[in-house]
Design a protein around this motif. Structure first.
Motif, PDB file in Angstrom:
ATOM      1  N   VAL A   6       0.848  -1.191   0.000  1.00 26.56           N
ATOM      2  CA  VAL A   6       0.000   0.000   0.000  1.00 26.56           C
ATOM      3  C   VAL A   6       0.882   1.240   0.000  1.00 26.56           C
ATOM      4  N   ARG A   7       0.660   2.114  -0.999  1.00 30.25           N
ATOM      5  CA  ARG A   7       1.444   3.346  -1.108  1.00 30.25           C
ATOM      6  C   ARG A   7       0.502   4.536  -1.272  1.00 30.25           C
ATOM      7  N   ILE A   8       0.711   5.562  -0.480  1.00 30.29           N
ATOM      8  CA  ILE A   8      -0.100   6.775  -0.563  1.00 30.29           C
ATOM      9  C   ILE A   8       0.234   7.528  -1.852  1.00 30.29           C
ATOM     10  N   PHE A   9      -0.811   7.924  -2.565  1.00 32.90           N
ATOM     11  CA  PHE A   9      -0.626   8.814  -3.708  1.00 32.90           C
ATOM     12  C   PHE A   9      -0.686  10.271  -3.249  1.00 32.90           C
ATOM     13  N   ASP A  10      -1.729  10.628  -2.488  1.00 35.25           N
ATOM     14  CA  ASP A  10      -1.844  11.990  -1.974  1.00 35.25           C
ATOM     15  C   ASP A  10      -2.878  11.992  -0.855  1.00 35.25           C
ATOM     16  N   PHE A  32     -10.946  14.311   5.929  1.00 30.14           N
ATOM     17  CA  PHE A  32      -9.649  13.743   5.611  1.00 30.14           C
ATOM     18  C   PHE A  32      -9.842  12.765   4.465  1.00 30.14           C
ATOM     19  N   LEU A  33      -8.866  12.728   3.592  1.00 30.42           N
ATOM     20  CA  LEU A  33      -8.911  11.833   2.437  1.00 30.42           C
ATOM     21  C   LEU A  33      -7.509  11.348   2.155  1.00 30.42           C
ATOM     22  N   VAL A  34      -7.403  10.080   1.798  1.00 29.93           N
ATOM     23  CA  VAL A  34      -6.119   9.538   1.368  1.00 29.93           C
ATOM     24  C   VAL A  34      -6.364   8.665   0.147  1.00 29.93           C
ATOM     25  N   SER A  35      -5.627   8.965  -0.930  1.00 31.41           N
ATOM     26  CA  SER A  35      -5.741   8.174  -2.156  1.00 31.41           C
ATOM     27  C   SER A  35      -4.480   7.337  -2.327  1.00 31.41           C
ATOM     28  N   PHE A  36      -4.654   6.169  -2.966  1.00 27.91           N
ATOM     29  CA  PHE A  36      -3.568   5.205  -3.075  1.00 27.91           C
ATOM     30  C   PHE A  36      -3.229   4.894  -4.524  1.00 27.91           C
ATOM     31  N   TYR A  37      -1.983   4.526  -4.743  1.00 26.61           N
ATOM     32  CA  TYR A  37      -1.622   3.947  -6.021  1.00 26.61           C
ATOM     33  C   TYR A  37      -2.352   2.611  -6.172  1.00 26.61           C
ATOM     34  N   PRO A  38      -2.676   2.213  -7.404  1.00 23.42           N
ATOM     35  CA  PRO A  38      -3.325   0.903  -7.585  1.00 23.42           C
ATOM     36  C   PRO A  38      -2.455  -0.225  -7.021  1.00 23.42           C
ATOM     37  N   THR A  39      -3.092  -1.206  -6.443  1.00 23.68           N
ATOM     38  CA  THR A  39      -2.392  -2.395  -5.947  1.00 23.68           C
ATOM     39  C   THR A  39      -2.786  -3.582  -6.821  1.00 23.68           C
ATOM     40  N   ASP A  83      -8.997   2.548 -11.598  1.00 19.44           N
ATOM     41  CA  ASP A  83      -8.652   1.329 -10.863  1.00 19.44           C
ATOM     42  C   ASP A  83      -7.841   1.635  -9.603  1.00 19.44           C
ATOM     43  N   TYR A  84      -8.373   2.561  -8.789  1.00 14.19           N
ATOM     44  CA  TYR A  84      -7.693   2.839  -7.524  1.00 14.19           C
ATOM     45  C   TYR A  84      -8.722   3.146  -6.442  1.00 14.19           C
ATOM     46  N   TYR A  85      -8.278   3.033  -5.192  1.00 14.84           N
ATOM     47  CA  TYR A  85      -9.126   3.275  -4.033  1.00 14.84           C
ATOM     48  C   TYR A  85      -8.692   4.565  -3.335  1.00 14.84           C
ATOM     49  N   TRP A  86      -9.671   5.231  -2.753  1.00 16.32           N
ATOM     50  CA  TRP A  86      -9.378   6.324  -1.837  1.00 16.32           C
ATOM     51  C   TRP A  86     -10.322   6.233  -0.650  1.00 16.32           C
ATOM     52  N   TYR A  87      -9.815   6.650   0.489  1.00 18.88           N
ATOM     53  CA  TYR A  87     -10.578   6.622   1.733  1.00 18.88           C
ATOM     54  C   TYR A  87     -10.912   8.058   2.138  1.00 18.88           C
ATOM     55  N   MET A  88     -12.093   8.221   2.708  1.00 19.04           N
ATOM     56  CA  MET A  88     -12.509   9.560   3.143  1.00 19.04           C
ATOM     57  C   MET A  88     -13.332   9.449   4.419  1.00 19.04           C
ATOM     58  N   VAL A  89     -13.158  10.429   5.288  1.00 19.52           N
ATOM     59  CA  VAL A  89     -14.006  10.562   6.467  1.00 19.52           C
ATOM     60  C   VAL A  89     -14.443  12.015   6.570  1.00 19.52           C
ATOM     61  N   ASN A  90     -15.771  12.222   6.609  1.00 17.41           N
ATOM     62  CA  ASN A  90     -16.357  13.550   6.798  1.00 17.41           C
ATOM     63  C   ASN A  90     -16.741  13.719   8.255  1.00 17.41           C
ATOM     64  N   LEU A  91     -16.389  14.863   8.841  1.00 22.55           N
ATOM     65  CA  LEU A  91     -16.610  15.092  10.268  1.00 22.55           C
ATOM     66  C   LEU A  91     -17.361  16.399  10.465  1.00 22.55           C
ATOM     67  N   ALA A  92     -18.548  16.294  11.052  1.00 24.44           N
ATOM     68  CA  ALA A  92     -19.429  17.459  11.214  1.00 24.44           C
ATOM     69  C   ALA A  92     -19.146  18.178  12.521  1.00 24.44           C
ATOM     70  N   THR A 111       4.228  -2.605   6.785  1.00 22.02           N
ATOM     71  CA  THR A 111       4.765  -1.365   6.241  1.00 22.02           C
ATOM     72  C   THR A 111       3.931  -0.177   6.712  1.00 22.02           C
ATOM     73  N   VAL A 112       4.600   0.964   6.876  1.00 23.52           N
ATOM     74  CA  VAL A 112       3.937   2.191   7.314  1.00 23.52           C
ATOM     75  C   VAL A 112       4.273   3.291   6.315  1.00 23.52           C
ATOM     76  N   ASP A 113       3.243   3.996   5.871  1.00 20.39           N
ATOM     77  CA  ASP A 113       3.432   5.130   4.975  1.00 20.39           C
ATOM     78  C   ASP A 113       2.665   6.297   5.567  1.00 20.39           C
ATOM     79  N   ARG A 114       3.227   7.485   5.484  1.00 14.81           N
ATOM     80  CA  ARG A 114       2.558   8.658   6.052  1.00 14.81           C
ATOM     81  C   ARG A 114       2.820   9.874   5.177  1.00 14.81           C
ATOM     82  N   ARG A 115       1.875  10.799   5.237  1.00 16.41           N
ATOM     83  CA  ARG A 115       1.989  12.038   4.465  1.00 16.41           C
ATOM     84  C   ARG A 115       1.404  13.167   5.306  1.00 16.41           C
ATOM     85  N   SER A 116       2.023  14.354   5.241  1.00 14.62           N
ATOM     86  CA  SER A 116       1.576  15.494   6.042  1.00 14.62           C
ATOM     87  C   SER A 116       1.310  16.703   5.154  1.00 14.62           C
TER      88      SER A 116
END
Length: 259
Positions: A6-10, A32-39, A83-92, A111-116
């Protein structure tokens, strides 16, 4: 690095102005949203152990490893076009304080990947008041809209949808993202099954530096079904790069029916 890692795209960590019609939720939110390179070899959700977002003053929120829905507002979305996944969480729970936010992803292989990124308030302070002031003019400008049935003989390919921009009405530069899906309301709008969307982030990646900037119309690059109701909404942002976005304005859905 293996293709199954799993690798973060953005990422995104930004304010949201939630203006969907009929929603009981507060207007001022964040996401918050994190998109990934295709696996390859396995869907990305099967490879993820945890996703956590961190921020100033001990801020912490976990992403759920589940399918995102309008009800749970936390999970993954699959983009079949790329052909890729992204995760999102909306917080009110209001806008984000300024500062650095980090999304950390841990894979089942350890493995751990992080982006700031740094969240700034300036764009929110500029675009949200401008949108509020000119909201009715913008809503009145959407075409097609008003739950109308398109005239007989309207082509089901290359449909043009248009609207007025904050640049025209308030002198504010902004970027515009269009999403279209079957359904007659925000509740029926399925983010997991878009008919078409104007992916300005991908366009920017492909070399269009100003993708989405002050865009006041799109030509839908998909053939629509006859006698079908569609909804679309246009999101206003301050950037066409995920990790540079500070504010997203979710405008009310517009509805029309094909002949």
């Amino acid at each position: 690095m293996a293709e199954s890692t799993v690798r973060i795209f953005d990422i995104m960590a930004c304010n949201v102005y939630w203006d969907f019609d009929g929603s009981p939720l507060p207007r001022e939110q964040h996401k918050f949203l994190v998109s990934f390179y295709p696996t390859k070899g396995a869907p990305t959700p099967e490879l993820i152990d945890s996703i956590v977002a961190y921020g100033p003053d001990g801020y912490r929120v976990e992403f759920a490893n589940q399918r995102f829905t309008p009800d749970n507002k936390n999970g993954y979305i699959y983009d079949r076009t790329l052909d890729y996944y992204w995760y999102m969480v909306n917080l009110a729970t209001g806008f984000l304080p300024e500062g650095e936010y980090t999304i950390e992803v841990t894979g089942k292989d350890g493995t751990v990947d992080r982006r700031s990124r740094m969240q700034r308030q300036e764009s929110t302070d500029a675009l949200v008041p401008a949108y509020r002031e000119h909201r009715q003019q913008i809503l009145d400008s959407f075409a097609p809209s008003g739950r109308q049935r398109l005239p007989e003989g309207t082509a089901l390919t290359d449909l043009v949808c248009s609207w007025r921009t904050l640049k025209e009405l308030a002198g504010r530069d902004a970027y515009y993202i269009y999403r279209l899906a079957e359904g007659g309301s925000a509740r029926e709008f399925d983010t997991q099954n878009l008919t078409w969307w104007d992916n300005i982030f991908f366009q920017k990646l492909r070399g269009d530096a100003t993708a989405g900037l002050n865009r006041d119309s799109v030509t839908v690059a998909a053939e629509l079904k006859p006698d079908t109701t569609y909804a679309y909404f246009v999101e206003i942002t301050d950037s066409n790069v995920q990790s540079e976005t500070n504010i997203c304005i979710f405008q009310p859905h517009q509805v029309f029916t094909t002949p």
